[in-house]
Write a protein that holds these residues in place. Sequence first.
Motif, short mmCIF file in Angstrom:
data_model
loop_
_atom_site.label_atom_id
_atom_site.label_comp_id
_atom_site.label_asym_id
_atom_site.label_seq_id
_atom_site.Cartn_x
_atom_site.Cartn_y
_atom_site.Cartn_z
N SER A 66 -48.10 -95.29 -49.86
CA SER A 66 -47.05 -96.29 -50.06
C SER A 66 -47.07 -96.80 -51.49
CB SER A 66 -47.23 -97.45 -49.08
OG SER A 66 -46.19 -98.40 -49.22
N LYS A 105 -47.58 -92.97 -41.37
CA LYS A 105 -46.68 -93.58 -42.37
C LYS A 105 -47.44 -93.65 -43.68
CE LYS A 105 -48.01 -98.19 -40.65
NZ LYS A 105 -47.53 -99.43 -40.02
N THR A 114 -43.66 -96.24 -36.53
CA THR A 114 -43.08 -97.32 -37.33
C THR A 114 -41.66 -96.95 -37.73
OG1 THR A 114 -45.23 -98.04 -38.18
CG2 THR A 114 -43.30 -98.56 -39.53
N ASP A 115 -40.79 -97.96 -37.74
CA ASP A 115 -39.40 -97.75 -38.10
C ASP A 115 -39.30 -97.04 -39.45
OD1 ASP A 115 -36.66 -97.92 -37.83
OD2 ASP A 115 -36.52 -99.95 -38.63
N GLY A 116 -38.47 -96.03 -39.52
CA GLY A 116 -38.34 -95.23 -40.74
C GLY A 116 -39.09 -93.92 -40.66
N TYR A 117 -40.12 -93.86 -39.81
CA TYR A 117 -40.93 -92.66 -39.64
C TYR A 117 -40.99 -92.24 -38.16
CZ TYR A 117 -42.09 -94.25 -44.26
OH TYR A 117 -41.98 -94.67 -45.56
N SER A 169 -42.91 -87.56 -38.70
CA SER A 169 -43.31 -88.60 -39.65
C SER A 169 -43.75 -88.00 -40.98
CB SER A 169 -44.46 -89.44 -39.07
OG SER A 169 -44.08 -90.05 -37.86
N GLU A 221 -39.97 -88.37 -49.05
CA GLU A 221 -40.04 -89.55 -49.92
C GLU A 221 -40.87 -89.26 -51.18
OE1 GLU A 221 -39.39 -93.28 -46.84
OE2 GLU A 221 -41.45 -92.69 -47.33
N LYS A 242 -37.58 -94.52 -50.96
CA LYS A 242 -37.84 -94.88 -49.57
C LYS A 242 -36.58 -94.56 -48.76
CE LYS A 242 -41.08 -97.05 -48.28
NZ LYS A 242 -42.35 -96.62 -47.67
N LYS A 259 -35.82 -95.31 -45.45
CA LYS A 259 -35.64 -96.04 -44.19
C LYS A 259 -34.17 -96.20 -43.82
CE LYS A 259 -37.13 -100.29 -41.85
NZ LYS A 259 -37.94 -101.54 -41.98
N GLU A 260 -33.34 -96.59 -44.77
CA GLU A 260 -31.92 -96.76 -44.48
C GLU A 260 -31.24 -95.42 -44.25
OE1 GLU A 260 -30.58 -99.66 -43.80
OE2 GLU A 260 -32.59 -100.49 -44.14
N ARG A 295 -31.74 -94.14 -40.75
CA ARG A 295 -31.04 -94.94 -39.76
C ARG A 295 -29.55 -94.59 -39.67
NH1 ARG A 295 -33.05 -101.10 -41.13
NH2 ARG A 295 -34.82 -101.20 -39.69
#
Length: 431
Positions: free
Chosen positions: A131, A172, A206-209, A239, A246, A252, A254-255, A258
């Motif tokens: 990260s 993640k 986790t959200d995004g993965y 994941s 990334e 990133k 995440k959006e 989604r």
Amino acid sequence: MACSSESSGKLSSDVSTSAMMAPSPATVDQTMTPVLFEIFGEMWNVQARLGQGVSASVYGVSSGRSSTAAVKEFQADAQGGDYGYHKERSVLEDIQGHKNIVTLYGVFTNHSAVGVATRCLLLELLDVNVSDLLVRASNQGHSMWMIQHCARDVLEALAFLHREGYVHADLKPRNVLWSAEDECFKLIDFGLSYKEGHQDVKYVQTDGYRAPEAELQNSLAQAGLEVDSGCTAAIDLWSLGIILLELYSGIKLKETVRSQEWKENNAAIVDHIFTRNSMACPAIPVYHLRDLIKSMLRVDPKLRSTADAALISPFFSIPFAPHIEDLVLLPTPVLRLLNVIDDSHLYNEDEYEDIVEDMKEECQKYGSVVSLLIPKENPGKGQVFVEYANAGDSKEAQRLLTGRTFDGKFVVATFYPLSAYKRGYLYQTVQ
């Protein structure tokens, strides 16, 4: 604080200096009240709080012998039990011994001054997480060397984990960390892990993965509906596919993941990301990486690549050299000093020996020097390679030497792979 100790069957009380994430002087919280853990009859000082979750806190600790480790301290759950502690302990004890999985040194019970007992894991202390590497990428993406190194290490860990019957279930960037001592990436945090076919947690990843099948399962569980424990090891590959995308893009996602466009055709979005970034990298490795990531992001988990299959991707058959930025970001026990020695100093034997002694004397101020090399010919001509006894000393030296002047020149200090140094392989890094 007094504590009683328990044996995990995998612990020596003499914990070696090892590199959850090692605090740098800049990250230590100076306002934190000093805390001591008594571990196996020895007092360990808390250097920093490294992480805080709902059920546990992680601390970087050090002993009087300069040994370092991480303590994961669990709070009692809502029912007053220690389920989280016992869950992670049992998984870690079952999967110990793989170089790409964090080492569990032992377990103990900590008794605070107010009489509250907490269960703790004593773990290997690791360095920078993926990260943080993404934050430092500045939307440029990382080198192919970095991506390949991370991909191979995580796939090796997953292949082992899946052969043992486990699903990690929370892969993640924050749960993939670099080990300065072992020069590899390692997996941490097995609190959501379970045996495949025996899922004992409703909400995974986790959200995004989160893989599509896990997203569906979580939604059904949230609605109070009975769910089939059908999340297989394939969710870990999903994941990892997102993490690698990334790392390549430096963004990133995440959006993006989604969005409806992603759900309708994620392969097209992957193609678009690679087309946009392909000018910066050689074409053939880029295509191999793109195909590898797409194989991990198939919506149908039965069609998704396994870890073992991914490891034989052509992407891993291509050798890459690290960029200079890679060697600044990833600590090792070896320090490389640039912009220090003029060519003219290399061919006068007396001057050369004097410089070697001067450099050794200077570098020993920051830690125990095992060896020092100044090559007279390329590759590596005029660079100074300093092998320290451990990565902690090397990191301190890098911090203090960077920007110093030597004979009127500003010193550039990076790390260098110990494995390559030991083999005498001094490659030219990519600028």
